[in-house]
Design an enzyme around this catalytic site. Sequence first.
Site, PDB file in Angstrom:
ATOM      1  N   GLY A 131      34.815 -26.234  27.937  1.00 50.57           N
ATOM      2  CA  GLY A 131      35.150 -27.283  28.895  1.00 50.57           C
ATOM      3  C   GLY A 131      33.923 -27.788  29.623  1.00 50.57           C
ATOM      4  N   SER A 132      33.931 -29.051  30.032  1.00 50.00           N
ATOM      5  CA  SER A 132      32.874 -29.573  30.887  1.00 50.00           C
ATOM      6  C   SER A 132      33.076 -29.059  32.312  1.00 50.00           C
ATOM      7  CB  SER A 132      32.889 -31.106  30.865  1.00 50.00           C
ATOM      8  OG  SER A 132      32.513 -31.569  29.588  1.00 50.00           O
ATOM      9  N   GLY A 133      32.083 -29.293  33.154  1.00 48.60           N
ATOM     10  CA  GLY A 133      32.163 -28.831  34.536  1.00 48.60           C
ATOM     11  C   GLY A 133      31.317 -27.594  34.794  1.00 48.60           C
ATOM     12  N   HIS A 134      30.664 -27.090  33.733  1.00 51.71           N
ATOM     13  CA  HIS A 134      29.814 -25.897  33.855  1.00 51.71           C
ATOM     14  C   HIS A 134      28.334 -26.249  33.637  1.00 51.71           C
ATOM     15  CE1 HIS A 134      33.551 -23.757  33.728  1.00 51.71           C
ATOM     16  NE2 HIS A 134      33.804 -24.097  32.479  1.00 51.71           N
ATOM     17  N   LYS A 172      33.048 -18.670  24.399  1.00 55.66           N
ATOM     18  CA  LYS A 172      33.454 -17.941  25.600  1.00 55.66           C
ATOM     19  C   LYS A 172      34.922 -17.540  25.448  1.00 55.66           C
ATOM     20  CE  LYS A 172      32.382 -21.010  28.917  1.00 55.66           C
ATOM     21  NZ  LYS A 172      32.221 -22.177  28.028  1.00 55.66           N
ATOM     22  N   ASP A 224      39.666 -22.020  23.940  1.00 54.57           N
ATOM     23  CA  ASP A 224      38.410 -22.048  23.182  1.00 54.57           C
ATOM     24  C   ASP A 224      38.515 -21.185  21.931  1.00 54.57           C
ATOM     25  OD1 ASP A 224      37.351 -23.610  25.185  1.00 54.57           O
ATOM     26  OD2 ASP A 224      36.072 -22.067  26.041  1.00 54.57           O
ATOM     27  N   HIS A 262      36.522 -21.336  36.500  1.00 56.72           N
ATOM     28  CA  HIS A 262      37.413 -22.489  36.648  1.00 56.72           C
ATOM     29  C   HIS A 262      38.157 -22.413  37.972  1.00 56.72           C
ATOM     30  CE1 HIS A 262      37.054 -21.331  32.379  1.00 56.72           C
ATOM     31  NE2 HIS A 262      36.759 -22.601  32.257  1.00 56.72           N
TER      32      HIS A 262
END
Lengths: 330, 330
Positions: B53-56, B104, B109, B218
């Site tokens: 996911g994006s945001g990391h 991860k 995922d 998250h």
Amino acid sequence: MKKLINSAESVVTDTLAGMAEAHPDLRIDLAQKIVYRRSLPTPGKVGLVSGGGSGHEPLHAGFVGHGMLDAACPGEVFTSPVPDQIIEASHRVDGGAGVLHIVKNYTGDVMNFQMAAELCAEEGVEVGTVLVNDDVAVKDSLYTAGRRGTGATLFVEKITGALAETGAALGEVARIAGQVNARSRSFGIALSSCTVPAAGKPTFELGDGEVEVGIGIHGEPGRARVPAASARELARVAMDAVNDDLPLSGDVLVMVNGMGGTPLMELYVVFAEVAAYLREKGATATRSLVGNYVTSLDMQGFSVTVCLLNDELTRLWDAPVQTPALRWGR
Amino acid sequence: MKKLINSAESVVTDTLAGMAEAHPDLRIDLAQKIVYRRSLPTPGKVGLVSGGGSGHEPLHAGFVGHGMLDAACPGEVFTSPVPDQIIEASHRVDGGAGVLHIVKNYTGDVMNFQMAAELCAEEGVEVGTVLVNDDVAVKDSLYTAGRRGTGATLFVEKITGALAETGAALGEVARIAGQVNARSRSFGIALSSCTVPAAGKPTFELGDGEVEVGIGIHGEPGRARVPAASARELARVAMDAVNDDLPLSGDVLVMVNGMGGTPLMELYVVFAEVAAYLREKGATATRSLVGNYVTSLDMQGFSVTVCLLNDELTRLWDAPVQTPALRWGR
């Protein structure tokens, strides 16, 4: 206030202790609060010393190393370093070719660096000074006579650092420092205040739907509070302010800088808008930085700094640099 | 919610557009959302693909480049990439020596990478997989069967990246990936929630005097909410959790990682405490990173990740790397 600190009193020393653990290439004098390269002085090389209040990390200590600063003098949070720090650092980095002080234009910094330079001169250390005053937001401010110094400080430190490594004389290093400053401009926008540890509460209040346009790096007021807007609109506000002062053209070095509390994702979103703006004006971002470089504690927001490049500046920008926060090319 | 974005819908694409402008060494497929090295594939070299996911940010796209990943597949914010992305990336980076997927351990995922691996195999691309599950905070979680994968992902990507550059075979690269994961542990503490753009409000609420111990990247719950405490005490809580699971000794690689909204100053304060803790246990932080590497949007807080080094891992960690977010040694 929630912060990852042990106490407001010890925060600068504790930060430097962490830097000393993390960066064995640095030698850190915790008592005097000075960050040096491991081996000094370099005979025949102009020594570069900068400094200023803490709270702007990685500026300045994160820029000590090959191809950039020889020493940094951090003051307490948002407080100038004292002349004794600057004098000690200047003596220690002087390899016989003199020392350049890189000073952000804030009243306290200017005064203390000037006092230190005078005392160094009396003791036989030749000192040159460059004042960085790139922020177009306000003419005078709470802490400043004239414009504030912000993001261009990094450009000056990098480019003069590269030149100093070549063995250039103090006059030449000072000349290029002045040139970088003259060709650079910055503008910042805050989405939130910062909280100074010793104060324990936000420096100012911003409404849920407001942003502060032209913010300073200590949370000092900018030009106006305006309604929050998209990244595209805010990038345009910042770039218009820069372009009104220094028309943009040709190859430019651009930094989209986070204020400390802004995620990298958002900085890239802003960078895309800045690059598009430059193209519109017939300019090209041939060199760039995106990240947290000249921060204001936990403030959310960004600043943009541009420098009009020429061949000499591009070559010096590209030269190897090995510091905690900036490294490439070796 | 105030964020530097144009819209919640376009934030991932806008971020990638900014990365494309800032990093000419990357080739970014905006339509498919895949970030590649500029020239691919490298004949005879195992291809390394990660994603999530994006945001990391900078994970994972900021780690694409020489000595690290060949491609990264960002999903929407906190959402797994889809199999099509992973398949496309795997095909493109395969130089005939096969592809390693670095995943991860989150349910989505794992599922999507597995599906992609099966389809790749059917099409003749040999795929190995390493699951990263370093976070000792919880056994299972909202998004996970088993432990979550967090900071050690960076270690796996860097170290396998270095090995893959030497022309090592897929089995060997997968073996070292597993070894790094097995020798690494993480633990995180949040001072604030993050705010997902599409949600528009904080994922959870924390009181003024509370921190969340064992936070996920998250914003998923950790072990407990406890009263806010000093950096020293919080570092000890995190390190005790790690040390209880994997007794610390010898040379260790340590990352003190910011969650996105934490100033660098505070991360150095934490690092000093982590280094002191290690010494107490007879271990030494011989390699380290301090900064924002595996973030959670605008969350304030930190995580600490340690890896027990041996000569081989140290050598591979030190090998040259040239990516947007990690670069040294060339």
